[in-house]
Design an enzyme around this catalytic site. Structure first.
Site, PDB file in Angstrom:
ATOM      1  N   GLU A 206    -120.517  -9.238   3.729  1.00 57.56           N
ATOM      2  CA  GLU A 206    -119.183  -9.670   3.328  1.00 57.56           C
ATOM      3  C   GLU A 206    -118.680 -10.739   4.295  1.00 57.56           C
ATOM      4  O   GLU A 206    -118.573 -10.491   5.494  1.00 57.56           O
ATOM      5  CB  GLU A 206    -118.242  -8.459   3.352  1.00 57.56           C
ATOM      6  CG  GLU A 206    -116.912  -8.733   2.707  1.00 57.56           C
ATOM      7  CD  GLU A 206    -115.964  -7.559   2.839  1.00 57.56           C
ATOM      8  OE1 GLU A 206    -115.930  -6.926   3.916  1.00 57.56           O
ATOM      9  OE2 GLU A 206    -115.244  -7.295   1.870  1.00 57.56           O
TER      10      GLU A 206
ATOM     11  N   GLU B  52    -111.178   2.701   0.865  1.00 61.86           N
ATOM     12  CA  GLU B  52    -111.283   1.463   0.071  1.00 61.86           C
ATOM     13  C   GLU B  52    -111.885   0.408   0.988  1.00 61.86           C
ATOM     14  O   GLU B  52    -111.193  -0.130   1.855  1.00 61.86           O
ATOM     15  CB  GLU B  52    -109.891   1.004  -0.395  1.00 61.86           C
ATOM     16  CG  GLU B  52    -109.208   1.929  -1.383  1.00 61.86           C
ATOM     17  CD  GLU B  52    -109.834   1.881  -2.760  1.00 61.86           C
ATOM     18  OE1 GLU B  52    -110.727   1.047  -2.994  1.00 61.86           O
ATOM     19  OE2 GLU B  52    -109.442   2.708  -3.602  1.00 61.86           O
TER      20      GLU B  52
ATOM     21  N   LYS C 143     -99.868   2.917   9.468  1.00 64.44           N
ATOM     22  CA  LYS C 143    -100.319   1.982  10.496  1.00 64.44           C
ATOM     23  C   LYS C 143    -100.873   0.741   9.820  1.00 64.44           C
ATOM     24  O   LYS C 143    -101.999   0.695   9.337  1.00 64.44           O
ATOM     25  CB  LYS C 143    -101.396   2.599  11.401  1.00 64.44           C
ATOM     26  CG  LYS C 143    -101.586   1.740  12.647  1.00 64.44           C
ATOM     27  CD  LYS C 143    -102.992   1.698  13.168  1.00 64.44           C
ATOM     28  CE  LYS C 143    -103.843   0.582  12.644  1.00 64.44           C
ATOM     29  NZ  LYS C 143    -103.402  -0.802  12.938  1.00 64.44           N
TER      30      LYS C 143
ATOM     31  N   CYS D 218    -111.330  -8.212  -0.998  1.00 66.40           N
ATOM     32  CA  CYS D 218    -112.462  -7.299  -1.178  1.00 66.40           C
ATOM     33  C   CYS D 218    -113.093  -7.460  -2.562  1.00 66.40           C
ATOM     34  O   CYS D 218    -114.265  -7.184  -2.735  1.00 66.40           O
ATOM     35  CB  CYS D 218    -111.996  -5.866  -0.980  1.00 66.40           C
ATOM     36  SG  CYS D 218    -110.550  -5.478  -1.983  1.00 66.40           S
TER      37      CYS D 218
HETATM   38  P1  NAD Z   1    -110.631  -3.472   9.652  1.00 67.58           P
HETATM   39  O1  NAD Z   1    -111.472  -2.385   9.097  1.00 67.58           O
HETATM   40  O2  NAD Z   1    -111.052  -4.130  10.900  1.00 67.58           O
HETATM   41  O3  NAD Z   1    -109.145  -2.902   9.938  1.00 67.58           O
HETATM   42  C1  NAD Z   1    -108.390  -2.237   8.957  1.00 67.58           C
HETATM   43  C2  NAD Z   1    -107.358  -1.343   9.644  1.00 67.58           C
HETATM   44  O4  NAD Z   1    -108.039  -0.319  10.367  1.00 67.58           O
HETATM   45  C3  NAD Z   1    -106.490  -2.086  10.656  1.00 67.58           C
HETATM   46  O5  NAD Z   1    -105.174  -1.599  10.574  1.00 67.58           O
HETATM   47  C4  NAD Z   1    -107.128  -1.682  11.987  1.00 67.58           C
HETATM   48  O6  NAD Z   1    -106.225  -1.740  13.070  1.00 67.58           O
HETATM   49  C5  NAD Z   1    -107.553  -0.254  11.691  1.00 67.58           C
HETATM   50  N1  NAD Z   1    -108.611   0.271  12.566  1.00 67.58           N
HETATM   51  C6  NAD Z   1    -109.558  -0.421  13.254  1.00 67.58           C
HETATM   52  N2  NAD Z   1    -110.338   0.430  13.966  1.00 67.58           N
HETATM   53  C7  NAD Z   1    -109.896   1.680  13.713  1.00 67.58           C
HETATM   54  C8  NAD Z   1    -110.307   2.995  14.138  1.00 67.58           C
HETATM   55  N3  NAD Z   1    -111.337   3.173  14.950  1.00 67.58           N
HETATM   56  N4  NAD Z   1    -109.627   4.064  13.663  1.00 67.58           N
HETATM   57  C9  NAD Z   1    -108.611   3.901  12.808  1.00 67.58           C
HETATM   58  N5  NAD Z   1    -108.166   2.693  12.377  1.00 67.58           N
HETATM   59  C10 NAD Z   1    -108.804   1.590  12.818  1.00 67.58           C
HETATM   60  O7  NAD Z   1    -110.430  -4.502   8.455  1.00 67.58           O
HETATM   61  P2  NAD Z   1    -109.725  -5.924   8.487  1.00 67.58           P
HETATM   62  O8  NAD Z   1    -110.597  -6.905   9.181  1.00 67.58           O
HETATM   63  O9  NAD Z   1    -108.317  -5.753   8.959  1.00 67.58           O
HETATM   64  O10 NAD Z   1    -109.703  -6.246   6.890  1.00 67.58           O
HETATM   65  C11 NAD Z   1    -110.766  -6.781   6.184  1.00 67.58           C
HETATM   66  C12 NAD Z   1    -111.614  -5.685   5.536  1.00 67.58           C
HETATM   67  O11 NAD Z   1    -110.850  -4.882   4.642  1.00 67.58           O
HETATM   68  C13 NAD Z   1    -112.740  -6.240   4.688  1.00 67.58           C
HETATM   69  O12 NAD Z   1    -113.941  -5.550   4.940  1.00 67.58           O
HETATM   70  C14 NAD Z   1    -112.287  -5.982   3.264  1.00 67.58           C
HETATM   71  O13 NAD Z   1    -113.293  -5.889   2.286  1.00 67.58           O
HETATM   72  C15 NAD Z   1    -111.554  -4.703   3.408  1.00 67.58           C
HETATM   73  N6  NAD Z   1    -110.643  -4.532   2.260  1.00 67.58           N
HETATM   74  C16 NAD Z   1    -110.931  -3.591   1.315  1.00 67.58           C
HETATM   75  C17 NAD Z   1    -110.101  -3.446   0.205  1.00 67.58           C
HETATM   76  C18 NAD Z   1    -110.344  -2.413  -0.858  1.00 67.58           C
HETATM   77  O14 NAD Z   1    -109.412  -2.085  -1.576  1.00 67.58           O
HETATM   78  N7  NAD Z   1    -111.546  -1.895  -1.007  1.00 67.58           N
HETATM   79  C19 NAD Z   1    -108.980  -4.267   0.082  1.00 67.58           C
HETATM   80  C20 NAD Z   1    -108.745  -5.224   1.056  1.00 67.58           C
HETATM   81  C21 NAD Z   1    -109.569  -5.336   2.159  1.00 67.58           C
END
Ligand code: NAD
Length: 477
Positions: free
Chosen positions: A384, A244, A169, A278
């Site tokens: 962040e 992550e 997803k 990130c």
């Molecule tokens: P997000 O957490 O809002 O969404 C990430 C994914 O999770 C999306 O596909 C979203 O649809 C899904 N999601 C949302 N709610 C959910 C739920 N209740 N159950 C299951 N899935 C759900 O993140 P974002 O805004 O898309 O991305 C930015 C974030 O990602 C930042 O916090 C960033 O630090 C993090 N990030 C971390 C890494 C790493 O490797 N540590 C890498 C890149 C980004």
């Protein structure tokens, strides 16, 4: 305008059961670029069922068969590399230099995993017992929008190496990249159901994956808040979970560093992926008595070397934010920084950059921003932002630098620049984060990647990445 109205289940592109649609807007211009039909719970259940059926035979494949699939995937992704890059720049707005780095890394992931698997012992002897490392089962892959190809390649290459099957997803904002990547997997000729793509909302498709009893593991990249929800949702079925999550990386510049190169480099380390990374080095820690010199170098770099503009241009360093909602989030943090007591705005600020070409007037560009004299307790230093906003923080001595570096709920990336290697090693050992990058080093495709503290748990890449997709069985006697 593009229409994305197919999902990929059991080796076929099919019409989703879900009917809700989402409009996507090009981040550079704000024009409507696509309509996506979103999958729902039923689609997620169908994909999980396909992955469960495929697991019966895929989990029994030999190491050699899986290595052959990984090489095939490497070949297909390499052939489609330019298409994947063009789509990422257009749909997400990632600048070319960084797009090429990320997609190139994704292509390499399949090769690296194929090579690693050759010598990876899936049946070692420990004590007097045989240990069997068995595929964990069906894996739910949930990822954000800032490196769609990269995340999928890293996670799915490990899953395939282990003999697992997947339901992916991706973010709704990556519909075009998602479709292209699904095509690559289809072209690679994997057995039906080994890899499935279901694009839908997190609260719908993501939620189903994290609760469904037939999903054994969730590998998630995204925000810390959603990561916590996933950990809770997965507990009832005792899922194996890799998280992550977010970061607020410290970048310590030591007093013996060459500031003329280290400070410009530090600004770019914050602005990678337009700050939507990130591991972006968002907290620049410099000796307090060198702040005037640092501020001057940062101002010069911002004025002469940071170019905001068209992602496709080779010299663009900062592109637009992924969408309007995220543009608002970044604006809000800049406003918080302006309102916070001591922080001083060194460059950038609220609104869109001056002198943008007229065609980008409705795009989601922000001004690359620098706050100096920041106190690490301020919200802009603790939370962040996920945009091109640098916080410059002064420290008294090495111990103070470490105290500030570790004074954060996160622990994903960290950076140190200086000359004295034994001093650097001593500092690196004290930093609480999953990676510490020295003197401009950025990535190692085989080294473990993951977070301490609220940046998550579990590791990706290389041997540690593969371990996370295997259950350990001891056969004794
Ligand atoms: P997000 O957490 O809002 O969404 C990430 C994914 O999770 C999306 O596909 C979203 O649809 C899904 N999601 C949302 N709610 C959910 C739920 N209740 N159950 C299951 N899935 C759900 O993140 P974002 O805004 O898309 O991305 C930015 C974030 O990602 C930042 O916090 C960033 O630090 C993090 N990030 C971390 C890494 C790493 O490797 N540590 C890498 C890149 C980004």
């Amino acid at each position: 305008m593009k229409i994305f109205n197919k999902i990929y289940i059991n080796g076929e592109f099919v019409t989703p059961h879900g009917t809700e649609t989402l409009d996507l807007f090009r981040p550079t211009t704000g024009e409507k670029m696509a309509v996506v039909t979103l999958a729902d719970e039923v689609d997620a259940q169908n994909a999980i069922a396909a992955a469960k059926t495929a697991l019966k035979t895929f989990s029994q494949t030999s190491k050699e068969e899986r290595i052959a699939y990984l090489w095939k995937l490497h070949e297909v992704f390499k052939r489609r590399q330019k298409d994947l890059e063009e789509m990422m720049m257009d749909e997400y707005g990632c600048p070319r230099y960084f797009t090429e780095l990320l997609v190139g890394g994704a292509v390499a992931d399949f090769k690296n995993m194929a090579e690693l698997l050759v010598d990876y012992d899936l049946e070692p002897t420990v004590g007097h017992s045989k240990v069997r490392l068995e595929p964990v089962g069906v894996v739910g892959v949930i990822i954000p929008w800032n490196s769609t190809t990269g995340f999928i390649a890293t996670k799915v290459s490990s899953a395939i190496a282990a003999g697992c099957t997947c339901v992916i997803k991706a973010s709704e904002y990556s519909a075009g990249q998602n479709e292209l990547i699904a095509e690559c997997f289809h072209e690679a000729g994997l057995p039906k159901g080994v890899v499935n793509f279901v694009l839908g909302k997190g609260a719908v498709v993501g939620n189903e994956l994290t609760r469904h009893p037939d999903v054994a593991k969730i590998t998630f990249t995204g925000s810390t808040g959603v990561g916590k929800t996933i950990a809770k949702n997965g507990a009832d079925t005792m899922k194996r979970i890799t998280l992550e999550l977010g970061g607020k990386a410290p970048n310590i510049i030591l007093d013996d560093a060459d500031f003329a190169t280290a400070i410009p480099q530090a600004l770019f380390a914050c602005y990678i992926n337009s700050g939507q990374a990130c591991v972006a080095a968002t907290r620049l820690l410099v000796p307090k008595n060198r702040l005037p010199e640092v501020n001057e170098l940062l101002k010069q770099t911002l004025a002469t070397a940071v170019k905001v503009g068209k992602p496709q241009d080779a010299d663009t360093t900062v592109g637009p934010m992924v969408n309007k909602a995220h543009w608002n989030t970044v604006q809000n943090y800049i406003r918080i920084g302006l309102e916070e007591d001591k922080a001083e705005l060194l460059g950038g600020g609220l609104g869109k950059p001056d002198h943008l070409p007229a065609e980008f007037a409705n795009g989601t560009f922000v001004k690359p921003t620098i706050f100096t004299h920041v106190d690490n307790k301020m919200r802009i230093a603790q939370e962040e932002i996920f945009g091109p906003v640098l916080c410059v923080i002064g420290y008294d001595d090495d111990a103070d630098a470490i105290r500030i570096a570790n004074d954060t709920p996160y622990g994903l990336g960290a950076y140190i620049t200086g000359k004295d290697r034994s001093r650097i090693n001593h500092l690196a050992n004290q930093i609480k984060s999953g990676r510490v990058c020295i003197n401009g080093a950025f990535h190692d495709e085989l080294a473990p990647f993951g977070g301490f503290k609220q940046s998550g748990y579990g590791r990706e890449f290389g041997v540690y990445g593969l371990d996370a997709y295997l259950e350990v069985k001891a056969i004794i006697g």
